[in-house]
Design a protein around this motif. Structure first.
Motif, mmCIF file in Angstrom:
data_model
loop_
_atom_site.group_PDB
_atom_site.id
_atom_site.type_symbol
_atom_site.label_atom_id
_atom_site.label_comp_id
_atom_site.label_asym_id
_atom_site.label_seq_id
_atom_site.Cartn_x
_atom_site.Cartn_y
_atom_site.Cartn_z
ATOM 1 N N UNK A 84 2.174 -28.709 15.164
ATOM 2 C CA UNK A 84 3.342 -28.490 14.102
ATOM 3 C C UNK A 84 4.421 -28.425 14.064
ATOM 4 N N UNK A 85 4.967 -28.552 15.701
ATOM 5 C CA UNK A 85 6.265 -28.107 16.644
ATOM 6 C C UNK A 85 6.793 -29.936 16.951
ATOM 7 N N UNK A 86 5.772 -31.081 16.174
ATOM 8 C CA UNK A 86 6.608 -32.608 15.969
ATOM 9 C C UNK A 86 7.281 -32.784 14.626
ATOM 10 N N UNK A 87 5.977 -31.795 13.653
ATOM 11 C CA UNK A 87 6.777 -32.390 12.578
ATOM 12 C C UNK A 87 6.887 -30.906 11.656
ATOM 13 N N UNK A 88 7.753 -31.405 10.491
ATOM 14 C CA UNK A 88 9.024 -29.957 9.595
ATOM 15 C C UNK A 88 8.287 -30.283 8.281
ATOM 16 N N UNK A 89 8.805 -29.315 7.479
ATOM 17 C CA UNK A 89 8.556 -27.979 6.051
ATOM 18 C C UNK A 89 9.343 -29.035 5.439
ATOM 19 N N UNK A 90 10.005 -30.107 5.814
ATOM 20 C CA UNK A 90 11.104 -31.409 4.137
ATOM 21 C C UNK A 90 11.564 -31.617 5.500
ATOM 22 N N UNK A 91 12.954 -32.995 4.835
ATOM 23 C CA UNK A 91 13.490 -33.970 5.156
ATOM 24 C C UNK A 91 14.567 -32.889 6.055
ATOM 25 N N UNK A 92 15.178 -32.243 5.363
ATOM 26 C CA UNK A 92 16.184 -31.661 6.036
ATOM 27 C C UNK A 92 15.874 -30.798 6.717
ATOM 28 N N UNK A 93 14.286 -29.836 7.033
ATOM 29 C CA UNK A 93 14.467 -29.120 7.889
ATOM 30 C C UNK A 93 14.196 -30.254 9.887
ATOM 31 N N UNK A 94 13.678 -31.707 9.109
ATOM 32 C CA UNK A 94 13.543 -32.671 9.813
ATOM 33 C C UNK A 94 15.206 -32.533 10.586
#
Length: 215
Positions: free
Chosen positions: A44-54
């Motif tokens: 879960x720490x390698x992915x994000x909840x949106x483009x701005x988050x990433x």
């Protein structure tokens, strides 16, 4: 090496964000975890909840690693990051109130906090000497390192304390999703803990190893 690590982190973070279905598969979901998806507290720490988050986390990692490379060697930085990952994974898995999680911000708190400890309490200067691909500036004095490291830790502690009280919840430009504050605290503590153990081992064991090699 720090520059290469920063590029690699950015590529992996943005690559997983653009990979269809990766975020849904790898992010933490309490029901999925309860059914056997044991890998999710880490992935879960390698992915994000949106483009701005990433993008925000990728940029933050690059800035921390490259700026810290002037004073902290990259193996200690990676220990701080690993400690952050471990701390976040533990609190996400053990907290029944955490129903879902994604993002590297907790681990980044571990990276920054661990780097601050390395800067403040390292037994020997951590600047790479000139002639070995490092910077030619003189290593900072122990007093200067201690003061800057303590200031960074104090600023982070203040930030976490203010966040725990909801001080920034109404700030403009906030994320469109709730921020899981315990992950930031757990990440910072994990990064500090692993770096402290590494520095303690070096302080105790390294002189013995050096003496044995000379004999």
């Amino acid at each position: 090496m720090p520059d290469c690590l920063a590029v690699l982190f950015v590529l992996v973070t943005l690559g997983l964000q653009l990979w269809p279905g990766a975020s849904e598969l790898l992010r933490f979901s309490r029901p999925s975890y309860a059914q056997g998806a044991f890998w999710q507290p880490l992935t879960a720490q390698w992915v994000h909840l949106g483009a701005w988050h990433a993008s925000g986390n990728a940029l933050a990692f690059a800035l921390i690693v490259v700026a810290s490379s002037y004073w902290v060697r990259w193996p200690l930085q990676m220990l701080a990051l690993l400690g952050g990952y471990a701390g976040v994974a533990a609190v996400v898995a053990l907290d029944p109130d955490c129903s879902y999680y994604a993002g590297a911000s907790g681990a980044l708190h571990g990276l920054l906090a661990g780097n601050a400890v390395s800067l403040a309490f390292a037994v020997r200067p951590l600047r790479r000497p000139a002639g070995e691909g490092g910077h030619s500036l003189d290593a900072p004095s122990p007093r200067w390192r201690l003061g800057l490291g303590a200031a960074l830790l104090g600023a982070m502690a203040l930030k976490l304390w203010l966040q725990s009280g909801g001080a920034f919840e109404g700030a403009p430009g906030r994320w469109s999703f709730p921020v899981y504050q315990p992950a930031h605290c757990a990440g910072a503590l994990g990064g500090i803990g692993l770096v402290v153990m590494a520095l303690a081992w070096r302080a105790v064991a390294a002189p013995k190893i050096h003496t044995e090699r000379r004999q």
